[in-house]
Enzyme design. Structure first.
Site, PDB file in Angstrom:
ATOM      1  N   GLY A  30      -3.382 -71.211 -12.192  1.00 14.30           N
ATOM      2  CA  GLY A  30      -2.666 -72.376 -11.682  1.00 14.30           C
ATOM      3  C   GLY A  30      -3.171 -73.698 -12.215  1.00 14.30           C
ATOM      4  O   GLY A  30      -2.526 -74.720 -12.036  1.00 14.30           O
ATOM      5  N   CYS A 239      28.053 -59.708  -7.232  1.00 12.36           N
ATOM      6  CA  CYS A 239      28.405 -59.933  -8.635  1.00 12.36           C
ATOM      7  C   CYS A 239      29.807 -59.366  -8.897  1.00 12.36           C
ATOM      8  O   CYS A 239      30.094 -58.215  -8.570  1.00 12.36           O
ATOM      9  CB  CYS A 239      27.391 -59.274  -9.560  1.00 12.36           C
ATOM     10  SG  CYS A 239      27.870 -59.331 -11.296  1.00 12.36           S
ATOM     11  N   CYS A 242      29.350 -56.342 -11.757  1.00  8.56           N
ATOM     12  CA  CYS A 242      28.619 -55.107 -11.511  1.00  8.56           C
ATOM     13  C   CYS A 242      28.443 -54.814 -10.022  1.00  8.56           C
ATOM     14  O   CYS A 242      27.907 -53.769  -9.658  1.00  8.56           O
ATOM     15  CB  CYS A 242      27.260 -55.127 -12.202  1.00  8.56           C
ATOM     16  SG  CYS A 242      26.036 -56.140 -11.372  1.00  8.56           S
ATOM     17  N   CYS A 264      26.051 -61.977 -12.244  1.00  9.32           N
ATOM     18  CA  CYS A 264      24.598 -61.965 -12.409  1.00  9.32           C
ATOM     19  C   CYS A 264      24.201 -62.936 -13.507  1.00  9.32           C
ATOM     20  O   CYS A 264      24.810 -62.937 -14.581  1.00  9.32           O
ATOM     21  CB  CYS A 264      24.123 -60.578 -12.830  1.00  9.32           C
ATOM     22  SG  CYS A 264      24.282 -59.334 -11.572  1.00  9.32           S
TER      23      CYS A 264
END
Lengths: 296, 258
Positions: A30, A239, A242, A264
């Site tokens: 970080g 979606c 799909c 998506c």
């Protein structure tokens, strides 16, 4: 690989410098490590940081995948993939599970990553405190002394203005209880995937000349308030191609009458599901593309 | 009344290269006491205040503060994280220009809540409750809580700055010309507010000003500075009614009578 370039474009001394920064970044999760970013043959904002990190990590046996907002076929992804095909001659792929290095702009793939993979993020502004504290000297001091109250001032302001935390991307996380980190502009939907990920996650900011990292299985907690907990967000729709109900969706306008579809954003994930026989509300049964674009 | 002074200053000096900012300043500040520092422009008042509050590093001297946890400590010898923690919890600094002390880009509520969040408050409802409470105490209407300070008048901005500073319950407040640049009626209201808060909360304060009326109202004790030195010190009424030093006499006689 052509003889005109060193492997993966950068000279070996530059890669060495970047790898030293990467090692330090991995050692202090970080923490933003300064590095001497080079000019790359693309404009700042197009992933110069990510490209340099990828170049420093690539070996000839690697298989590279590049995504831009989840998609393999958008300008940024195509041009960076071609760049490494030309300068490193490495194999490329669009399948998440086949890749050893994935360079990404603004998404984490839907498919869970493995310990054999490296995820490289393109970062425009690495400093999460920047918009509240413009002085670099001061933000560095705040990181050093763990003075992160200001981050919550931003979230407070969100709730006061919108009734909920309205930060939806580049949502700050606290890494292993120490450094507050900007996860690059990924949607907050992807934040839970940052934490405990088996893959090595590297972040490169070219213009700002900073590298930082999340080693495998590092804890990254999204900041929030006790009475306004972090919420990754969901969609009412599935979606349209799909039928996935658990992936990050893009809204696509499809006509002038307000018609829209949700698909998506991770194209490889969507294609994989359709290949496996899933069909969404507006999707047709999957068939292999009749022709494939010439490679390289 | 506790036995030890809250702040003990001895031999404090600050030089700007060959020029003197202030030199050899010593005084004690007791709990609940308000100390005024007066003098003309360039006499070293603000330099002194900045050195006391840790915004500037003096070249010599000691500033010993009676901390809650560990008793008297030299703030200049403290580690930086500790001193910064002190500055945002037990101390407060009210700038002359509220724009220096406020975060102009975020709402009034966030300004007041910032110190609370800096010391670990993570409950939105309670932070907002505290902000509302403090806005009320400095006479800012509750429906202004989501407005930015840039939408406030300068008097309101100054009151907001005071609320933002006092929300963590500090014991020592540094004020640099708190009424500077305000018109007289707004000044009077602000002074009244500060006086009320100081009494009610039992605050100790060091107030730097060139306005003798301000110290007359607020300060119990007075330091008069000229050319970086303290030339006269004593109870406010005593110094103002019976000035001994020629400069103090000049200062007192220069006040316009209406």
């Amino acid at each position: 690989m052509t003889g005109a370039y060193n492997f993966a474009y950068l000279d070996e001394q530059t890669k060495r410098m970047i790898r030293r920064a990467l090692l330090k970044a991995v050692a202090v999760p970080g923490y933003q490590v300064p590095f001497a970013a080079r000019e790359m043959p693309m404009p700042f904002g197009w992933g110069t940081g990510g490209v340099q990190v990828t170049a420093a990590c690539l070996v000839p046996a690697d298989r590279l995948k590049v995504i831009d907002q989840g998609a393999d076929d958008t300008t940024n992804a195509v041009s960076i993939r071609k760049f490494f095909e030309l300068t490193a001659g490495v194999a490329t792929t669009e399948e998440t599970q086949e890749a050893t290095i994935i360079q990404t702009r603004h998404r984490i793939p839907e498919q869970p990553l493995t310990g054999d993979q490296i995820l490289v993020y393109q970062v425009p502004i690495p400093e999460p405190l920047r918009f509240l504290e413009p002085r670099e000297t001061e933000t560095r001091k705040m990181h050093a002394l763990e003075e992160y109250g200001l981050m919550h001032v931003k979230l407070y302001e969100d709730i006061a203005r919108h009734g909920h935390i309205a930060t939806t991307y580049a949502y700050p996380v606290k890494v292993e209880g120490r450094y507050v980190m900007d996860p690059s502009p990924i949607p907050k939907f992807d934040n839970p995937k940052l934490s405990g990920c088996p893959a090595l996650q590297l972040f490169g900011a070219g213009r700002e000349q900073r590298i930082y990292a999340l080693p495998p299985y590092t804890q990254a907690v999204s900041l929030d308030f006790e009475d306004h907990p972090f919420d990754p967000g969901t969609w009412e729709e599935d979606c349209a191609l799909c039928g996935a109900s658990d992936s990050y969706l893009d809204e696509v306008i499809i006509d002038d009458a307000g018609g829209r579809m949700y698909v998506c954003s991770d194209t490889a994930h969507c294609r994989g599901r359709r290949r496996a026989g899933h069909v969404g509300a507006m999707g047709a049964p999957y068939e292999e593309a009749p022709f494939k674009e010439a490679e390289g | 009344m506790s036995a030890a002074p809250l702040l003990q200053v001895s031999g404090l000096s600050k030089y700007y290269g060959p020029r003197m900012g202030c030199t050899d300043i010593s005084f004690d500040l007791w709990p609940g006491e308000v100390l005024g520092v007066v003098g003309e422009s360039g006499s070293g008042k603000t330099t002194l205040l900045n050195c006391l509050a840790g915004l500037m590093v003096p070249d010599a001297g000691r500033v010993v503060y009676d901390t809650r946890a560990e008793g008297p400590r030299d703030t200049l010898a403290m580690a930086e994280p500790e001193r910064r923690m002190l500055m945002r919890t037990d101390w407060a600094f009210v700038h002359q220009n509220p724009r220096d002390g406020l975060r102009m880009g975020v709402s009034a509520g966030a300004n007041v809540g910032e110190r609370l969040m800096a010391v670990g408050a993570r409950h939105y409802g309670r932070i907002r409750g505290a902000a509302l409470d403090w806005l009320g105490r400095v006479e800012i209407a509750a429906d202004r809580i989501d407005d930015r300070p840039s939408a406030f008048s300068s008097g309101m901005q100054q009151r907001l700055q005071i609320a933002r500073n006092l929300v963590t319950g500090p014991r020592l407040v540094f004020m640099d010309e708190p009424t500077g640049g305000l018109d007289v009626s707004v000044q009077a209201r602000l002074l009244d507010l500060i006086r009320g808060l100081v009494r009610e909360l039992g605050l100790s304060a060091v107030i730097v000003t060139h306005d003798l009326a301000v110290v007359r109202l607020l300060a119990g004790r007075l330091l008069v500075m000229k050319e970086g030195r303290v030339i006269e010190a004593g109870l406010t009424d005593q110094v103002l009614d019976d000035p001994q030093h020629a400069y103090t006499q000049l200062l007192v006689s220069s006040v316009l009578q209406v």
